[in-house]
Motif scaffolding. Structure first.
Motif: not given
Length: 175
Positions: A119-136
């Motif tokens: 669960a920690a891995g899935f959550g971090a992947s989704e959150d970090m993916h959104r963060l880095f996507k927002a930063q292009d």
């Protein structure tokens, strides 16, 4: 007259021991692949501030996921050794009710521990993916590997949870 409501002997058929061993081998394989996948996960990207290299150890949830994999892996290795012996010899290493309790509660605790890592891995992947996507910053493959590792860890949880069901059948039946 024989009192049948006292204590019965734990069930330990050869079929259930073999199924339990198979579950432990499958857990071992999935945890090993999950560990390798997340441990080699790194990526370098170009940004406005220069080149950035990101590794699994830069994300705390991934480090937690690795720790759950390693602890689950160590427990599973112990249980593999304890499961192979009865299949080969027909005798348990840990005799008495304590051995059955160790198997049952160990499987329960480790399975939920593996679930929390997934669960920690899935959550971090989704959150970090959104963060880095927002930063292009394109880190898709990095987070895809993290998700794949978390998915394999989830499958390891499922096999351990099923093993705990089999170990519950072996618990001594009390009236």
């Amino acid at each position: 007259m024989v009192d049948t409501n006292t204590t019965s002997t734990p069930s330990s058929s050869a079929a259930s021991r073999t199924v339990l061993l198979l579950l432990r081998v499958l857990t071992f394989v999935f945890l090993l692949i999950a560990l390798i996948l997340v441990a080699i996960d790194k990526e370098t990207v170009e940004s406005s501030i220069g080149e950035i290299e990101i590794k699994f150890k830069d994300i705390h949830a991934y480090r937690y996921m690795i720790s759950t994999i390693v602890i689950g892996f160590a427990y599973n290795l112990l249980q593999l050794a304890l499961s192979i012996f009865p299949v080969v010899s027909g005798n348990r290493v840990l005799t008495g009710n304590g051995g059955y309790m160790f198997d049952f509660f160990g499987d329960k605790i480790i399975s939920y521990f593996l679930l929390s890592g997934s669960a920690a891995g899935f959550g971090a992947s989704e959150d970090m993916h959104r963060l880095f996507k927002a930063q292009d910053l394109p880190l898709n493959s990095f987070f895809e590997k993290g998700n794949a590792s978390a998915g394999l860890l989830l499958i390891g949880f499922l096999f351990t949870a099923i093993a705990s069901i089999f170990t519950s059948f072996a618990l001594p039946k009390k009236a």
